[in-house]
Write a protein that holds these residues in place. Sequence first.
Motif, short mmCIF file in Angstrom:
data_model
loop_
_atom_site.label_atom_id
_atom_site.label_comp_id
_atom_site.label_asym_id
_atom_site.label_seq_id
_atom_site.Cartn_x
_atom_site.Cartn_y
_atom_site.Cartn_z
N CYS A 144 68.55 46.38 40.93
CA CYS A 144 67.14 46.47 40.53
C CYS A 144 66.29 46.92 41.71
CB CYS A 144 66.64 45.12 40.02
SG CYS A 144 67.38 44.61 38.44
N ILE A 174 62.38 44.18 47.16
CA ILE A 174 62.30 42.91 46.43
C ILE A 174 61.62 41.87 47.31
CG2 ILE A 174 63.65 41.05 45.37
CD1 ILE A 174 65.80 43.23 44.76
N ALA A 212 60.96 44.54 42.67
CA ALA A 212 60.93 43.29 41.92
C ALA A 212 60.19 42.23 42.72
CB ALA A 212 62.34 42.82 41.59
N ILE A 246 59.88 44.86 38.15
CA ILE A 246 60.14 43.59 37.47
C ILE A 246 59.31 42.49 38.13
CG2 ILE A 246 61.91 41.89 36.91
CD1 ILE A 246 63.93 44.30 37.27
N LEU A 277 69.30 39.39 39.86
CA LEU A 277 68.90 40.80 39.78
C LEU A 277 70.11 41.64 40.14
CD1 LEU A 277 65.39 40.88 41.50
CD2 LEU A 277 65.96 40.36 39.13
#
Length: 473
Positions: free
Chosen positions: A270, A306, A273, A246, A267
Amino acid sequence: MKKKKALITGLMALSLMFSSPAMADYGKYYQNLPVKVNQVAEFTIPSNTVSIEDFGGVGDGVALNTEAFAKAIDALAAKGGGHLTVPQGIWLTGPIALKSNIDLHIEKNAIIYFSPDKTLYIDKNPKAGRVLPCIGATRCKNISITGEGIIDGNGAQWRPVKRGKVSDTEWKRFKAMGGVERQNGSLWYPWDMKSGYANIADTPEKQESKRNDIFRINHCENVMLKGVTIQNSPKFHVHPFNSRNIIIDGITVRCPWNAQNGDAIDLSDCHRALIVNCTVDAGDDGLCMKSGDYKDGALVNGCEDIVIENNTVFNAHGGFVIGSEDICGMKRIVVRNCRFAGTETGLRFKSGIGRGGKTEDIYISNIVMTDITGEGIIFQCDYVNRPAGAKDDGKASHQKLEKVPEFTDIHISDIICRGAKTAIAAKGIEGLDCVHGITIDNSTFVYDKTGLDIDEKTAQLKLTGVRLVENKK
């Protein structure tokens, strides 16, 4: 003839430009990281391009374009995907369902405005607890929303309003819309609205629980949001869950500061990202990581890999937040080079029994904060989620000793915070090791009331090179 040829050439160039969701040099955000993070991967969208006007769309703010959006997306999907352009205008619509290989491109001065007719959003699935999101996708690959336009969720038609959070003038405006007051006039619900659109539940409270998000996807892979403004959601604004790869780049998320549950970018479970160059001004958490219960067959569980960098958060309950749900855990998250100006808390770690999991390899650095109304950094392990109007009886919703939060392996450094009520606060749960392995280094906090509010019996933080300065106004 030459003009016609030039036009065709220009259109071809435009088509080629849109053949990918403009994958910038995202590799630069993965340089010099304190932990190895799996990088987001490039993906492409086919070059086919259509306009919403090609399918009967009318951007006059009056015509309903739900069917036009559906037809355009179906037509592109039949070709293998492509770009749906929304030109200048106000495009009133019900829910939009994206499909694989689709880019929704919203041009500058184009506003997608979601209808106040709640019946349009009813999910036909009898097991659905909520209505359909304004824009959604399930089990899709390669989807994006790009451009410089605005997506408006028309959230005032959905959100409850607390009297204590609005002025007399604002309160009169809400009452002029219709609605009903509860709790001796301290809470307003959008019910029996003067617009004449039907209610979709038996009570205002039940209707409130059905509120939708603007952008909500699940089990999706390869997702990009770039450049657009997303505002005024009925609930959360940007909410991917159980998804991976993402990219959220340069978007603006905004809603009134007092918007109930107006989270900006959440989020939920997830992997891989990247959130960069975004501006947030929201009614609840700003940049938030969540993780719910383990789901069999989910694309991913937990939050991992992330990177969050170069973002600005104005109003929000927290600038960067983990929780309140982190059941499947948080791993390899890097937050750096961000600024929080006017949030209620700066770095917020919140959870509770029944909602907790373990954090690992969390690195936060080079954050500047001003005018924080609460804590610059806070660790909280007694969080209880309550809907609007619910009373705090002082008791946690979970009595069983399960899903206990464990905030650990979190490393915070190079923070400059001026104007927090409390610099650093932390409290775990007596008898449990909920807050440990936390380091805060090389940071300065200018506080208004309290420097450190740390319960040393339940929270172990190691502070090195931390300067606490009382703000003598």
